[in-house]
Design an enzyme around this catalytic site. Structure first.
Site, PDB file in Angstrom:
ATOM      1  CD  GLU A  27      -7.512   2.419  -1.071  1.00 41.05           C
ATOM      2  OE1 GLU A  27      -6.528   2.101  -0.379  1.00 41.05           O
ATOM      3  OE2 GLU A  27      -7.717   2.224  -2.169  1.00 41.05           O
ATOM      4  CG  HIS A  70      -5.155  -1.269   3.294  1.00 41.63           C
ATOM      5  ND1 HIS A  70      -5.463  -0.888   1.961  1.00 41.63           N
ATOM      6  CD2 HIS A  70      -4.665  -0.153   4.122  1.00 41.63           C
ATOM      7  CE1 HIS A  70      -4.801   0.437   2.053  1.00 41.63           C
ATOM      8  NE2 HIS A  70      -4.541   0.856   2.950  1.00 41.63           N
ATOM      9  CG  ASN A  71      -7.150  -2.021  -1.178  1.00 41.31           C
ATOM     10  OD1 ASN A  71      -6.179  -1.790  -0.316  1.00 41.31           O
ATOM     11  ND2 ASN A  71      -7.052  -1.905  -2.638  1.00 41.31           N
ATOM     12  CE  LYS A  77      -2.827  -2.644  -0.745  1.00 43.98           C
ATOM     13  NZ  LYS A  77      -3.976  -2.501  -1.776  1.00 43.98           N
ATOM     14  CB  SER A 119      -0.806  -0.092   1.268  1.00 37.66           C
ATOM     15  OG  SER A 119      -1.633   0.881   1.080  1.00 37.66           O
TER      16      SER A 119
HETATM   17  O1  LIG Z   1      -3.092   0.822  -0.840  1.00 39.90           O
HETATM   18  C1  LIG Z   1      -2.978   1.339  -1.877  1.00 39.90           C
HETATM   19  O2  LIG Z   1      -2.040   1.581  -2.272  1.00 39.90           O
HETATM   20  C2  LIG Z   1      -4.170   1.215  -3.119  1.00 39.90           C
HETATM   21  O3  LIG Z   1      -5.284   0.661  -2.311  1.00 39.90           O
HETATM   22  C3  LIG Z   1      -3.609   0.493  -4.085  1.00 39.90           C
HETATM   23  O4  LIG Z   1      -3.564  -0.843  -4.108  1.00 39.90           O
HETATM   24  C4  LIG Z   1      -4.557   0.885  -5.377  1.00 39.90           C
HETATM   25  O5  LIG Z   1      -4.633   1.948  -5.545  1.00 39.90           O
HETATM   26  C5  LIG Z   1      -5.905  -0.160  -5.347  1.00 39.90           C
HETATM   27  O6  LIG Z   1      -5.698  -1.267  -5.631  1.00 39.90           O
HETATM   28  C6  LIG Z   1      -6.995   0.638  -6.105  1.00 39.90           C
HETATM   29  O7  LIG Z   1      -8.344  -0.212  -6.036  1.00 39.90           O
HETATM   30  P1  LIG Z   1      -9.610  -0.002  -6.694  1.00 39.90           P
HETATM   31  O8  LIG Z   1      -9.160  -0.077  -8.093  1.00 39.90           O
HETATM   32  O9  LIG Z   1     -10.293  -1.357  -6.356  1.00 39.90           O
HETATM   33  O10 LIG Z   1     -10.052   1.346  -6.221  1.00 39.90           O
END
Ligand SMILES: O=C(O)[C@H](O)[C@@H](O)[C@H](O)[C@H](O)COP(=O)(O)O
Length: 298
Positions: free
Chosen positions: A178, A174-175, A171, A121
């Site tokens: 996010e 985490h997303n 991860k 990340s």
């Molecule tokens: O933690 C991070 O640095 C982000 O999450 C990175 O891994 C990426 O930008 C995502 O995979 C985008 O995810 P989406 O395309 O599902 O929004």
């Protein structure tokens, strides 16, 4: 340490630079020869085939994949299996599904090859100057590589998460978080935007980044975005997604964990890809039928 790096895209290229900044020697490969040429100018050894990559690494090779999740990862592993020896290690630094990582770990372990799933990340800037890494795999495989993950991560931004799959699982969650945080920030700004007040969104985001409860990197990025385009007039509101929010929701459903924020954040992304929906037409027609409520004609 000598590292073979496969995938020199936005994340991979910066991770290679980060590794070299910390004294590691990198042999880099990408299907795109321009990227291979560029990585040479950065001081890495660029090669044009997986075989060359493999041949240019010392024994107990470390092969770091930074490529799109899905069948391509299996495909590259299969190609590498033509050369790989027991004692080699494959690191998958991409956003693979954790169940795929568990499967790949078992498959490679049977051949004496180590496998680490590394959730990465921090975006492109983090990849260059300090990532956040969460890594799963066998303790004896991770042990000699702890220092490398520490090197490329910000202080305290590396964690050995345990069993195979746990890095990508962490991860994934985490997303999911996010998605929810981004959706919440975005909804708040839409309320501001629709209000009677003529607010300067960049200034609001900047102020919120100083002392408020919601100050964060995402809010800093919000401030940056508004500094470039005060009302975001140059872009469409389509929210694409690469799968991890969906996987988080699927996992939560399997586990019976209610995750309404992550669920709706994902659904709002899908909704954003549609201009008009048949669902919307049906609901509008029904409101008109039972209540005589107005419908907007085309
Ligand atoms: O933690 C991070 O640095 C982000 O999450 C990175 O891994 C990426 O930008 C995502 O995979 C985008 O995810 P989406 O395309 O599902 O929004």
């Amino acid at each position: 340490m000598h590292i073979g790096f496969i995938g020199l895209g936005k994340m991979g290229f910066n991770l290679v630079k980060n590794l070299m900044d910390h004294g590691h020697t990198v042999v880099g490969y990408d299907i795109n020869e321009t990227l291979v040429a560029e990585v040479r100018t950065e001081g890495a050894q660029g090669v044009n085939s997986l075989e060359d990559l493999y041949k240019n690494l010392p024994e107990k090779r470390v092969l770091w994949l930074m490529i799109p999740a899905g069948p391509l990862v299996d495909n590259v592993i299969e190609q590498l299996l033509a050369f790989m020896q027991p004692g080699d290690v494959v690191i998958d630094g991409g956003n693979s599904h954790y169940k795929d990582s568990i499967r790949r770990h078992t498959y490679l372990k049977e051949k004496g090859i180590g496998f680490l799933d590394c959730g990465t990340s921090g975006g492109i800037s983090g990849a260059l100057s300090g990532a956040c890494t969460m890594v799963g795999g066998d303790p004896d495989v991770i042990e000699p590589l702890n220092g490398v993950f520490q090197d490329i991560s910000v202080k305290d931004g590396y964690l050995y998460t345990g069993a195979a799959g746990s890095g990508h699982f962490t991860k994934m969650v985490h997303n999911g978080i996010e998605y929810g945080m981004m959706q919440s920030i975005a909804e708040g700004f839409e309320v501001l935007q629709k209000s009677q007040f003529d607010l300067d969104f960049e200034a609001v985001a900047k102020m919120w980044n100083h002392g408020s409860v919601i100050r964060s990197w995402l809010m800093e990025l919000t401030e940056d975005a508004f500094s470039k385009d005060a009302k975001l007039e140059s872009i469409k509101g389509k929210m694409f997604s690469s799968g991890e929010g969906k996987w988080t929701l699927e996992t939560a459903l399997d586990l019976g964990v209610p995750t309404p924020v992550i669920a709706l954040s994902l659904i709002m992304r899908y909704r954003s890809l549609q201009d008009d929906t048949f669902t919307g037409k049906v609901v509008a027609a029904l409101r008109n039928e039972f209540g005589g409520h107005a419908v907007e004609k085309k």
